[in-house]
Design a protein around this motif. Sequence first.
Motif, short mmCIF file in Angstrom:
data_model
loop_
_atom_site.label_atom_id
_atom_site.label_comp_id
_atom_site.label_asym_id
_atom_site.label_seq_id
_atom_site.Cartn_x
_atom_site.Cartn_y
_atom_site.Cartn_z
N TRP A 1 31.70 -16.34 15.78
CA TRP A 1 31.44 -15.72 14.27
C TRP A 1 30.25 -16.24 13.77
CZ3 TRP A 1 33.54 -11.33 13.28
CH2 TRP A 1 34.58 -10.86 13.70
N ILE A 2 29.33 -15.51 13.30
CA ILE A 2 28.08 -16.04 12.76
C ILE A 2 27.94 -15.29 11.31
CG2 ILE A 2 25.73 -15.92 13.07
CD1 ILE A 2 26.59 -14.82 16.13
N ASP A 3 27.51 -16.39 10.51
CA ASP A 3 27.15 -16.12 9.09
C ASP A 3 25.71 -15.48 8.93
OD1 ASP A 3 29.45 -17.84 8.61
OD2 ASP A 3 28.21 -19.39 7.68
N VAL A 4 25.82 -14.67 7.97
CA VAL A 4 24.33 -13.67 7.84
C VAL A 4 23.81 -13.90 6.42
CG1 VAL A 4 23.13 -11.48 7.76
CG2 VAL A 4 25.02 -12.05 9.59
N GLY A 5 22.53 -14.59 6.15
CA GLY A 5 21.92 -14.56 4.75
C GLY A 5 20.80 -13.57 4.64
N TYR A 6 20.88 -13.31 3.27
CA TYR A 6 19.83 -12.16 2.87
C TYR A 6 18.70 -13.30 2.09
CZ TYR A 6 22.13 -8.17 4.63
OH TYR A 6 22.83 -7.35 5.20
N TRP A 7 17.55 -13.05 2.37
CA TRP A 7 16.27 -13.54 1.72
C TRP A 7 15.74 -12.43 0.99
CZ3 TRP A 7 19.42 -16.56 4.52
CH2 TRP A 7 19.12 -18.07 4.13
N GLN A 8 15.03 -12.47 -0.08
CA GLN A 8 14.38 -11.46 -0.73
C GLN A 8 12.97 -11.86 -1.12
OE1 GLN A 8 16.79 -9.65 -3.86
NE2 GLN A 8 14.97 -8.96 -4.99
N ALA B 1 0.83 -1.19 0.08
CA ALA B 1 -0.16 0.03 -0.02
C ALA B 1 1.00 1.28 -0.07
CB ALA B 1 -1.05 0.03 1.18
N ARG B 2 2.26 1.21 0.44
CA ARG B 2 2.94 2.38 0.53
C ARG B 2 3.76 2.30 -0.84
NH1 ARG B 2 1.77 0.93 5.77
NH2 ARG B 2 1.92 2.50 7.38
N GLY B 3 3.57 1.64 -1.73
CA GLY B 3 4.42 1.18 -2.79
C GLY B 3 5.79 0.74 -2.75
N LEU B 4 5.95 0.01 -1.85
CA LEU B 4 7.39 -0.62 -1.79
C LEU B 4 7.20 -1.84 -2.57
CD1 LEU B 4 7.42 0.97 0.87
CD2 LEU B 4 9.56 -0.36 1.29
N ARG B 5 8.40 -2.50 -3.20
CA ARG B 5 8.35 -3.56 -4.13
C ARG B 5 9.21 -4.80 -3.70
NH1 ARG B 5 7.40 -3.46 -9.14
NH2 ARG B 5 9.45 -4.30 -9.64
N VAL B 6 10.11 -4.55 -2.83
CA VAL B 6 10.84 -5.78 -2.51
C VAL B 6 11.10 -5.54 -0.65
CG1 VAL B 6 13.36 -6.79 -2.40
CG2 VAL B 6 12.29 -5.71 -4.52
N VAL B 7 11.19 -7.01 -0.16
CA VAL B 7 11.26 -6.87 1.11
C VAL B 7 12.55 -7.97 1.43
CG1 VAL B 7 10.65 -7.79 3.37
CG2 VAL B 7 8.89 -6.75 1.86
N MET B 8 13.59 -7.57 2.21
CA MET B 8 14.60 -8.24 2.34
C MET B 8 14.53 -8.66 3.81
SD MET B 8 16.39 -7.73 -0.37
CE MET B 8 17.89 -8.60 0.35
N GLY B 9 14.79 -10.07 3.99
CA GLY B 9 14.79 -10.71 5.44
C GLY B 9 16.25 -11.12 5.66
N VAL B 10 16.91 -10.85 6.85
CA VAL B 10 18.10 -10.94 7.38
C VAL B 10 18.13 -11.91 8.44
CG1 VAL B 10 20.45 -9.69 7.97
CG2 VAL B 10 18.77 -8.63 6.60
#
Length: 166
Positions: free
Chosen positions: A155-162, A113-122
């Motif tokens: 130490w921790i790995d970080v993944g990005y999901w889209q 509704a705010r016009g955003l197109r992509v969401v990233m999950g970390v």
Amino acid sequence: MSNLQMRDATVDDAATLAAIYNPFITETVVTFEETVVTADDMAARVTTLQDQGLPWRVIEQQGRVLGYAYAGRWRSRAAYRYVAESAIYLGEASRGHGLGTRLYQDLFGQLRARGLRVVMGVIALPHPASVAFHERLGFRQAGLFPRVGYKFQRWIDVGYWQLELS
């Protein structure tokens, strides 16, 4: 669970939001924060995001907040203005009942509704439950950053999901 309602968070929710969030700080690597937050901290965070026109939503049952989800700007450059980074936190007793799915779907509707197109999950890895949750909602892995986070002397790995919203 019945009689569920989704609504915008308010500063009056801040103490409950902090109570939900703080165990994630002290007991997990879900967040990389290391110091517990106060109700005032949470109230300021809610206000800051909402003042930017971004959603901070709560799910409640009979007036009791069970969890929350929000979206912040993913990056500050203008080219990323249609991309948000999402976060979701549920109280321990509220997990495993489908509330996260309902809350995230509500959040995504707010973002559309705010016009955003992509969401990233970390996601701090490994975290198979979070990966499965995001992928059930349509997120796809978009990147992996090995050993970029450090908490609890490891130490921790970080993944990005889209997720494409449109």
